[in-house]
Design a protein around this motif. Structure first.
Motif, PDB file in Angstrom:
ATOM      1  N   VAL A  67     -10.951  13.459   1.208  1.00 48.26           N
ATOM      2  CA  VAL A  67     -11.754  14.013   2.306  1.00 48.26           C
ATOM      3  C   VAL A  67     -10.917  14.246   3.565  1.00 48.26           C
ATOM      4  O   VAL A  67     -11.463  14.543   4.627  1.00 48.26           O
ATOM      5  CB  VAL A  67     -12.966  13.114   2.624  1.00 48.26           C
ATOM      6  CG1 VAL A  67     -13.913  13.076   1.443  1.00 48.26           C
ATOM      7  CG2 VAL A  67     -12.554  11.707   3.045  1.00 48.26           C
ATOM      8  N   GLY A  68      -9.603  14.090   3.446  1.00 50.28           N
ATOM      9  CA  GLY A  68      -8.720  14.424   4.559  1.00 50.28           C
ATOM     10  C   GLY A  68      -8.307  13.290   5.455  1.00 50.28           C
ATOM     11  O   GLY A  68      -7.699  13.519   6.508  1.00 50.28           O
ATOM     12  N   VAL A  69      -8.595  12.045   5.066  1.00 49.80           N
ATOM     13  CA  VAL A  69      -8.175  10.901   5.880  1.00 49.80           C
ATOM     14  C   VAL A  69      -6.661  10.701   5.742  1.00 49.80           C
ATOM     15  O   VAL A  69      -6.126  10.737   4.633  1.00 49.80           O
ATOM     16  CB  VAL A  69      -8.911   9.610   5.456  1.00 49.80           C
ATOM     17  CG1 VAL A  69      -8.394   8.409   6.245  1.00 49.80           C
ATOM     18  CG2 VAL A  69     -10.420   9.768   5.645  1.00 49.80           C
ATOM     19  N   ASP A  70      -5.988  10.489   6.844  1.00 51.50           N
ATOM     20  CA  ASP A  70      -4.558  10.183   6.827  1.00 51.50           C
ATOM     21  C   ASP A  70      -4.359   8.762   6.293  1.00 51.50           C
ATOM     22  O   ASP A  70      -4.971   7.811   6.789  1.00 51.50           O
ATOM     23  CB  ASP A  70      -3.990  10.292   8.251  1.00 51.50           C
ATOM     24  CG  ASP A  70      -2.592   9.728   8.358  1.00 51.50           C
ATOM     25  OD1 ASP A  70      -1.687  10.277   7.719  1.00 51.50           O
ATOM     26  OD2 ASP A  70      -2.412   8.703   9.065  1.00 51.50           O
ATOM     27  N   THR A  71      -3.515   8.618   5.290  1.00 52.73           N
ATOM     28  CA  THR A  71      -3.271   7.296   4.690  1.00 52.73           C
ATOM     29  C   THR A  71      -1.827   6.842   4.867  1.00 52.73           C
ATOM     30  O   THR A  71      -1.337   6.007   4.113  1.00 52.73           O
ATOM     31  CB  THR A  71      -3.630   7.297   3.189  1.00 52.73           C
ATOM     32  OG1 THR A  71      -2.843   8.296   2.517  1.00 52.73           O
ATOM     33  CG2 THR A  71      -5.111   7.583   2.978  1.00 52.73           C
ATOM     34  N   SER A  72      -1.165   7.398   5.862  1.00 53.95           N
ATOM     35  CA  SER A  72       0.236   7.017   6.082  1.00 53.95           C
ATOM     36  C   SER A  72       0.377   5.538   6.424  1.00 53.95           C
ATOM     37  O   SER A  72       1.444   4.949   6.204  1.00 53.95           O
ATOM     38  CB  SER A  72       0.833   7.860   7.216  1.00 53.95           C
ATOM     39  OG  SER A  72       0.143   7.625   8.446  1.00 53.95           O
ATOM     40  N   HIS A  73      -0.707   4.919   6.937  1.00 54.98           N
ATOM     41  CA  HIS A  73      -0.671   3.496   7.280  1.00 54.98           C
ATOM     42  C   HIS A  73      -1.682   2.687   6.465  1.00 54.98           C
ATOM     43  O   HIS A  73      -2.128   1.618   6.897  1.00 54.98           O
ATOM     44  CB  HIS A  73      -0.892   3.304   8.776  1.00 54.98           C
ATOM     45  CG  HIS A  73       0.312   3.681   9.602  1.00 54.98           C
ATOM     46  ND1 HIS A  73       0.725   5.000   9.740  1.00 54.98           N
ATOM     47  CD2 HIS A  73       1.202   2.930  10.303  1.00 54.98           C
ATOM     48  CE1 HIS A  73       1.806   5.030  10.501  1.00 54.98           C
ATOM     49  NE2 HIS A  73       2.116   3.794  10.853  1.00 54.98           N
ATOM     50  N   LEU A  74      -2.030   3.218   5.302  1.00 52.56           N
ATOM     51  CA  LEU A  74      -2.792   2.432   4.326  1.00 52.56           C
ATOM     52  C   LEU A  74      -1.747   1.818   3.403  1.00 52.56           C
ATOM     53  O   LEU A  74      -1.257   2.444   2.474  1.00 52.56           O
ATOM     54  CB  LEU A  74      -3.768   3.318   3.547  1.00 52.56           C
ATOM     55  CG  LEU A  74      -4.655   2.603   2.537  1.00 52.56           C
ATOM     56  CD1 LEU A  74      -5.525   1.542   3.202  1.00 52.56           C
ATOM     57  CD2 LEU A  74      -5.527   3.596   1.774  1.00 52.56           C
ATOM     58  N   ILE A  75      -1.406   0.596   3.691  1.00 52.25           N
ATOM     59  CA  ILE A  75      -0.242  -0.059   3.086  1.00 52.25           C
ATOM     60  C   ILE A  75      -0.593  -0.637   1.726  1.00 52.25           C
ATOM     61  O   ILE A  75      -1.663  -1.237   1.541  1.00 52.25           O
ATOM     62  CB  ILE A  75       0.280  -1.160   4.031  1.00 52.25           C
ATOM     63  CG1 ILE A  75       0.754  -0.520   5.340  1.00 52.25           C
ATOM     64  CG2 ILE A  75       1.381  -1.993   3.389  1.00 52.25           C
ATOM     65  CD1 ILE A  75       0.757  -1.458   6.518  1.00 52.25           C
ATOM     66  N   THR A  76       0.296  -0.454   0.778  1.00 50.42           N
ATOM     67  CA  THR A  76       0.125  -1.057  -0.539  1.00 50.42           C
ATOM     68  C   THR A  76       0.692  -2.469  -0.523  1.00 50.42           C
ATOM     69  O   THR A  76       1.892  -2.663  -0.310  1.00 50.42           O
ATOM     70  CB  THR A  76       0.831  -0.222  -1.621  1.00 50.42           C
ATOM     71  OG1 THR A  76       0.247   1.086  -1.656  1.00 50.42           O
ATOM     72  CG2 THR A  76       0.692  -0.874  -2.985  1.00 50.42           C
ATOM     73  N   ASP A  77      -0.173  -3.446  -0.714  1.00 46.96           N
ATOM     74  CA  ASP A  77       0.192  -4.864  -0.694  1.00 46.96           C
ATOM     75  C   ASP A  77       0.445  -5.313  -2.128  1.00 46.96           C
ATOM     76  O   ASP A  77      -0.461  -5.331  -2.959  1.00 46.96           O
ATOM     77  CB  ASP A  77      -0.956  -5.669  -0.070  1.00 46.96           C
ATOM     78  CG  ASP A  77      -0.571  -7.119   0.207  1.00 46.96           C
ATOM     79  OD1 ASP A  77       0.106  -7.717  -0.648  1.00 46.96           O
ATOM     80  OD2 ASP A  77      -0.983  -7.645   1.252  1.00 46.96           O
ATOM     81  N   LYS A  78       1.669  -5.665  -2.424  1.00 48.73           N
ATOM     82  CA  LYS A  78       2.045  -6.021  -3.793  1.00 48.73           C
ATOM     83  C   LYS A  78       1.712  -7.470  -4.151  1.00 48.73           C
ATOM     84  O   LYS A  78       1.906  -7.886  -5.296  1.00 48.73           O
ATOM     85  CB  LYS A  78       3.539  -5.748  -4.011  1.00 48.73           C
ATOM     86  CG  LYS A  78       3.893  -4.264  -3.903  1.00 48.73           C
ATOM     87  CD  LYS A  78       5.349  -4.021  -4.231  1.00 48.73           C
ATOM     88  CE  LYS A  78       5.679  -2.528  -4.157  1.00 48.73           C
ATOM     89  NZ  LYS A  78       4.901  -1.723  -5.141  1.00 48.73           N
ATOM     90  N   GLU A  79       1.209  -8.235  -3.197  1.00 48.10           N
ATOM     91  CA  GLU A  79       0.924  -9.647  -3.451  1.00 48.10           C
ATOM     92  C   GLU A  79      -0.573  -9.967  -3.486  1.00 48.10           C
ATOM     93  O   GLU A  79      -0.954 -11.082  -3.847  1.00 48.10           O
ATOM     94  CB  GLU A  79       1.596 -10.511  -2.374  1.00 48.10           C
ATOM     95  CG  GLU A  79       3.124 -10.399  -2.372  1.00 48.10           C
ATOM     96  CD  GLU A  79       3.758 -11.233  -1.267  1.00 48.10           C
ATOM     97  OE1 GLU A  79       2.997 -11.906  -0.534  1.00 48.10           O
ATOM     98  OE2 GLU A  79       4.990 -11.202  -1.145  1.00 48.10           O
ATOM     99  N   ARG A  80      -1.409  -9.012  -3.111  1.00 48.06           N
ATOM    100  CA  ARG A  80      -2.845  -9.285  -3.016  1.00 48.06           C
ATOM    101  C   ARG A  80      -3.643  -8.180  -3.687  1.00 48.06           C
ATOM    102  O   ARG A  80      -3.200  -7.038  -3.775  1.00 48.06           O
ATOM    103  CB  ARG A  80      -3.265  -9.418  -1.543  1.00 48.06           C
ATOM    104  CG  ARG A  80      -2.596 -10.571  -0.824  1.00 48.06           C
ATOM    105  CD  ARG A  80      -2.827 -10.485   0.678  1.00 48.06           C
ATOM    106  NE  ARG A  80      -2.121 -11.557   1.383  1.00 48.06           N
ATOM    107  CZ  ARG A  80      -0.840 -11.494   1.750  1.00 48.06           C
ATOM    108  NH1 ARG A  80      -0.129 -10.397   1.483  1.00 48.06           N
ATOM    109  NH2 ARG A  80      -0.267 -12.504   2.375  1.00 48.06           N
ATOM    110  N   LEU A  81      -4.853  -8.530  -4.078  1.00 45.40           N
ATOM    111  CA  LEU A  81      -5.740  -7.564  -4.704  1.00 45.40           C
ATOM    112  C   LEU A  81      -6.641  -6.898  -3.663  1.00 45.40           C
ATOM    113  O   LEU A  81      -6.917  -7.462  -2.603  1.00 45.40           O
ATOM    114  CB  LEU A  81      -6.611  -8.242  -5.760  1.00 45.40           C
ATOM    115  CG  LEU A  81      -5.888  -8.796  -6.991  1.00 45.40           C
ATOM    116  CD1 LEU A  81      -6.859  -9.562  -7.869  1.00 45.40           C
ATOM    117  CD2 LEU A  81      -5.207  -7.684  -7.772  1.00 45.40           C
TER     118      LEU A  81
END
Length: 639
Positions: free
Chosen positions: A78-92
């Motif tokens: 829907v066009g939301v910027d996800t440049s700061h939606l961080i992928t956390d490799k230690e948590r669900l």
């Protein structure tokens, strides 16, 4: 520092997967199936503002797994910027399970133990990023833990010195502050001096505070709403927006004293609607409010947007998928008084359906149709082949389709197949998820009046991927007798309504019966008739006609459903040489998006393979060459 304002809004807070009970009225203990949606207060607001035309960005974390990728893809869609939606490799990724028992009872369970979105830190973003937005929206949950609170305060500090407006949705959930049992996500208010103190320490940072009466009770430390608002005013000069349910909302503008009457602010009343589900209504309200606020339309208009967004969401299932788009909201506001049941309004439901589609656009579609069942059984019987070989044939046809699409540069966005579940399930499974246009037939082959191959459509679609388009072929004629017309009309309307309920796109294929009068003008006549019946499929599949007939057909579609995806040209086993003329006739009709042709491509090679005259690779090469020639003719149609 001076940073260009490339974003309208940054949303910092909760983003999660919502699993919504499909059985309305059941206890959560008794629910059998769930629908999966994007959720979490901040995630919903990022989504809800984006579909309202706001350039929003999501500041949070998601897990390095399927659900995290789902949330990212839903926001990006829907066009939301996800440049700061961080992928956390230690948590669900966080998860919420929700039910709808009745109009007042909405059991929910938060699964947020060490979840990804509560691991956000001040090091996950820069001052430049915060400064790039016109506004920053925070939700109260992230003030409940020291680490996330530090991140929030850092973001607020950056915003304060960079002319970024700061908004707080109090979003009070006692369970997320540790005030009730883990399973009690439904409780909306528990008095707590500690929470009040925690909130009041930060309220001075904000330009706008938004909450229900109960949420202002916790922020103001009093269970009388006016007293609570006055207490909040002592620590904050922000504009206070108090949500009052069916009464709409009251706004107490920045810096002014709170009057002695709750109606003494700017009061914007909502339209009464039937409530299905209040969950997510507050996030919808916030989304509409932000649209008006950022566009400087004044508090009354901003609250009109907010109230209307909330009204639409409470009448629907889910949070983010219920959020209205800008087109839908503006239509509703133009006639809200006349729409007491938005969930039953055909215009709104259609606008919601067509303006929230998963894929924004399809064009130049070169679809290889091998959804044939009866024809291939007849072919196998004619050459004495075992019918059990037909499923393998269809996997080979898919192989040819993929090979050709890659060679022709149409693999993603312009290639597609029509395949059936009777013989083509393996092919469907293999291509699903690869960004192809995928259609599946539901009609009983050659049936007239129309009959569905596997009975009730609703139960079938429950197991279909949402990206699969429902294809329904009807042998139809304007001069059919009343009995057959009524039977087919009723069946087509049932099919359309089933697709509306499940969210699947619908392609209606129309062919004039071979034993009745053939006149291309009938196609425009039939489309106009179906629109009168309220049937608005996403796609039409029609035989090739003259340029004049395409003009007439296009005029009917544009007048009745400007959001129609378009038309696909069917093949009817025509000789390959006829398609040059057929395609050229459609060149001046933009609504003709491509072709969906089958036997012209696979017919003779498949017969030879079933008869043992071709091996697997020879079949693939022969089919690929025929498919390639049609793609070339389509590409050259305007020459």
């Amino acid at each position: 520092m001076k940073t260009e304002k490339t974003l309208d809004l940054i949303c910092l807070g909760r983003v999660a997967v919502d699993l919504y009970a499909q059985q309305i009225g059941s206890r959560l203990e008794d629910v059998a199936t769930f629908s999966k949606y994007l959720g979490g207060s901040s995630g919903n607001v990022a989504y809800g503002t984006a579909v309202q035309g706001v350039k929003s960005s999501m500041l949070a974390r998601v897990g390095d797994e399927h659900m995290g990728r789902f949330l990212r893809e839903e926001l990006e869609r829907v066009g939301v910027d996800t440049s700061h939606l961080i992928t956390d490799k230690e948590r669900l990724t966080a998860l919420v399970i929700l039910g709808i028992k009745d109009q007042d009872t909405f059991p929910l369970i938060f699964y947020r133990d060490n979840c990804a979105d509560m691991a956000i830190t001040k090091d996950d973003f820069s001052e430049e990023y915060i400064a790039s937005a016109r506004a920053l929206a925070i939700t109260g949950t992230h003030l409940s833990h020291p680490k996330t609170r530090e991140a929030v305060l850092t973001a607020l500090e950056y915003a304060g010195r960079n002319n970024v407006k700061r908004l707080l949705d109090i979003d009070y959930r006692p369970v997320l502050w540790g005030l009730t049992s883990l399973g009690d996500g439904e409780t909306r208010f528990i008095d707590s001096e500690a929470v009040t103190k925690s909130l009041q320490e930060v309220l001075h940072h904000f330009d706008v505070l938004v909450g229900t009466e109960e949420e202002f009770h916790i922020a103001g430390g009093a269970t009388d709403t006016l007293t609570a608002l006055k207490n909040v005013r002592k620590v904050s000069q922000a504009t206070l927006v108090c949500k009052r349910g069916a009464l709409g909302c009251s706004v107490f503008v920045e810096g002014k004293d709170i009057p002695d009457d709750l109606d003494g602010g700017i009061n914007v009343y909502g339209v009464r609607v039937e409530v299905l589900n209040v969950l997510g209504a507050g996030d919808a309200f916030m989304s509409g409010l932000i649209r008006g606020y950022l566009n400087n339309e004044g508090w009354e208009q901003a609250c009109r947007y907010a109230n209307a967004c909330g009204a639409l969401v409470v009448s629907r299932h889910g949070c983010s998928p219920a959020m209205p788009t800008k087109v839908e909201l503006d239509n509703y506001l133009a006639r809200a008084e006349a729409v007491p049941r938005p969930d039953l309004d055909e215009t709104l439901n259609h606008l919601h359906r067509v303006t929230t589609r998963k894929v924004k656009e399809w064009d130049d579609l070169c679809i290889f149709a091998f959804d044939h069942r009866k024809q291939l059984v007849d072919m196998a019987n004619k050459c004495g082949a075992d019918i059990r070989r037909v499923p393998k044939l269809k996997t080979l046809l898919l192989k040819a389709a993929e090979q050709t699409a890659k060679e022709e540069g149409i693999y993603e966005g312009h290639a597609g197949i029509l395949a059936d579940t009777t013989f083509g399930q393996n092919a469907l499974n293999a291509i699903t998820g690869k960004k192809w246009w995928i259609g599946r037939p539901i009609e009983e082959p050659s049936s007239r009046p129309l009959n569905l191959e596997h009975g009730d459509l609703g139960s079938q679609l429950a197991s279909w991927p949402l990206e699969h388009v429902v294809k329904c072929l009807a042998f139809y004629h304007p001069k059919d007798n009343a009995e057959i017309k009524a039977l087919q009309d009723r069946k087509l309307k049932e099919v359309y309504q089933a697709c509306c309920r499940t969210g699947h796109e619908l392609l209606v294929e129309l062919i004039l019966p071979a034993d009745m009068e053939q006149n291309e003008a009938y196609y425009a006549e039939m489309l106009a008739y179906f629109y009168e019946l309220g049937i608005k499929p996403d796609w039409w599949k029609l035989p090739g006609v003259s340029a004049k007939a395409w003009e007439d057909i296009s005029a009917i579609i544009n007048a009745n459903d400007p959001y129609c995806r378009g038309i696909l040209i069917l093949g009817l086993d025509a000789p390959e040489e006829t398609f040059e003329k057929v395609f050229k006739a459609s060149a001046s009709a933009p609504l003709v998006r491509g072709f969906a042709v089958g036997r012209t491509i696979f017919g003779q090679p498949s017969a030879d393979w079933l008869a043992g005259k071709l091996d697997d690779q020879q079949l693939v090469e022969a089919v690929s060459e025929r498919y390639r020639r049609l793609i070339t003719l389509w590409k050259q149609r305007s020459n």
